[in-house]
Write a protein that holds these residues in place. Structure first.
Motif, short mmCIF file in Angstrom:
data_model
loop_
_atom_site.label_atom_id
_atom_site.label_comp_id
_atom_site.label_asym_id
_atom_site.label_seq_id
_atom_site.Cartn_x
_atom_site.Cartn_y
_atom_site.Cartn_z
N LEU A 210 5.27 2.42 6.28
CA LEU A 210 4.30 1.83 5.36
C LEU A 210 3.09 2.73 5.12
N HIS A 211 2.72 3.54 6.12
CA HIS A 211 1.54 4.39 6.04
C HIS A 211 1.93 5.83 6.35
N ASP A 253 0.48 -9.25 4.80
CA ASP A 253 1.73 -8.56 4.49
C ASP A 253 2.05 -7.48 5.51
N TRP A 254 1.03 -6.84 6.05
CA TRP A 254 1.26 -5.82 7.08
C TRP A 254 1.86 -6.46 8.33
N ALA A 257 5.43 -6.97 7.77
CA ALA A 257 6.18 -5.71 7.90
C ALA A 257 6.43 -5.39 9.36
N CYS A 264 9.32 -2.55 3.83
CA CYS A 264 8.21 -1.68 3.42
C CYS A 264 8.38 -1.19 1.99
N LEU A 267 7.08 -3.79 -0.30
CA LEU A 267 5.61 -3.82 -0.32
C LEU A 267 5.05 -2.67 -1.15
N ARG A 268 5.62 -1.49 -1.02
CA ARG A 268 5.14 -0.35 -1.81
C ARG A 268 5.35 -0.58 -3.30
N ALA A 274 -0.05 -1.10 0.26
CA ALA A 274 1.00 -0.28 0.87
C ALA A 274 0.91 1.18 0.43
N HIS A 275 -0.23 1.58 -0.12
CA HIS A 275 -0.43 2.96 -0.58
C HIS A 275 -1.67 3.56 0.07
#
Length: 365
Positions: A210-211, A253-254, A257, A264, A267-268, A274-275
């Motif tokens: 996600l990151h 939302d995190w 995930a 993920c 979410l992106r 998610a960005h």
């Protein structure tokens, strides 16, 4: 290495590539600036054998040597010799025929094919630490076969030279305190621990991350007001971990995930949070919040739950989105940071207010 009768003498190993001999030697650092040259900047590119020297890179490379005299490492310099030279082997059989003495007259011209910035940095570093002059650097010598061949050598040597991604650099860097802090943050923060891409600076569509480590690093730098070389103490590490852990609690939302209740990639596709721009904005807004509310900042962060992070939210256009696409431009980071600040009730700077007014003007138009 020795210098007798205007002849440089090196103990060398002879090798062959593409049918051509080359020679590997150990050259004292104090000799490197004296014997190696690079093309003058005023010579047109088509008549040079390499790029011009980027002088802005030299101090940073030199500082690396000076700051790490017991722990620096340099790759070889590759240089062509324009002139006659002689290799005298120790023997004629077995490995001895490839070990010997390389004799190069001082009248020969040395042209660096790869490593001119290292050479300039060594010269600068030796002014501050002359005691490093007797240490050595490996040098690969080749016979100069003319400009066209030298230009092709430069192209070939750099053809596959790819810098590691910023994320991977942070992951492996054991010198920089902020890199160490960032790795600690990723290890300790629930929403980062298993959801961070540590090798790449972008995340593929199908990735289960996600990151990115680089985005977390940049946002945490902003959060703590640190530069690349800033020292970091235990309290700052603790604060960074606590801040991001608290942020994670307020972006539901995190949490989904983490529990793998949502993908993920999904979410992106659908959400701004998610960005990387969201992480940077949270770091910037967090820095202002910590300064304004050093005691009650955790309570204030609960306001993050009010944000509609959906890409369909028209508030993001002109901020995190430009024509429906996520933008990493500085002005968009500033506008997104300002939006998060507004939600948290943190005062915006004059620059941020100006950027926000531009968004509102465009919406009215």
């Amino acid at each position: 290495m020795s210098l007798d009768d205007n002849v440089l003498t090196f103990t060398a190993i002879q090798g062959i590539q593409a049918g051509r001999q080359y020679y590997s030697v150990m050259c004292p650092l104090k000799v490197v600036p004296r014997i190696f040259v690079f093309d003058e900047e005023e010579v047109p590119p088509e008549l040079r054998a390499q790029r011009t020297l980027n002088k802005s890179r030299i101090p940073e490379i030199a500082r690396y040597i000076v700051d790490n005299p017991k722990d620096y490492i340099f790759s070889s310099i590759t240089a062509s010799v324009d002139g006659k030279f002689e290799f005298v082997p120790y023997g004629q059989d077995g490995t001895s025929r490839n070990l010997g003495t390389l004799k190069i007259p001082m009248t020969a011209r040395f042209l660096i094919n790869d490593g001119q910035h290292r050479r300039a940095a060594i010269e600068l570093a030796l002014k501050e630490r002359p005691e490093l002059g007797d240490e050595t650097l490996s040098v690969v010598f080749l016979h100069d076969a003319g400009l066209k061949r030298s230009q092709q050598m430069f192209a070939d040597l750099n053809r596959h030279a790819i810098r590691p991604t910023k994320s991977l650099g942070i992951l492996y860097d054991r010198r920089e305190p902020m890199a160490e802090l960032c790795r600690q943050v990723v290890d300790d923060v629930t929403v980062f621990r298993d959801l961070t891409e540590v090798e790449k600076t972008t995340i593929s569509n199908r990735s289960n991350k996600l990151h990115t480590l680089s985005a977390i690093y940049q946002a945490t730098q902003t959060l703590l007001g640190k530069t690349k070389r800033s020292k970091v103490n235990a309290e700052e590490v603790k604060l960074a971990v606590e801040f991001w852990e608290e942020v994670g609690k307020n972006v539901p939302d995190w949490q989904l995930a983490v529990k793998k209740s949502v993908g993920c990639a999904e979410l992106r596709r659908d959400y701004i949070h998610a960005h990387g721009i969201a992480i940077q904005a949270l770091g910037g807004a967090g820095a202002a919040l910590l300064a304004e509310e050093p005691k009650q900042w955790k309570k204030r962060l609960t306001a993050l739950r009010k944000i509609n992070w959906s890409r369909s939210n028209p508030e993001w256009e002109g901020r995190a989105l430009v024509n429906g696409r996520v933008s990493k431009a500085l002005v968009n980071v500033t506008r997104t940071t300002n939006f998060v600040k507004q939600t948290l009730g943190v005062a915006a700077t004059s620059k941020e207010r100006q950027a926000e007014n531009q968004v509102k003007s465009k919406k009215r138009a």
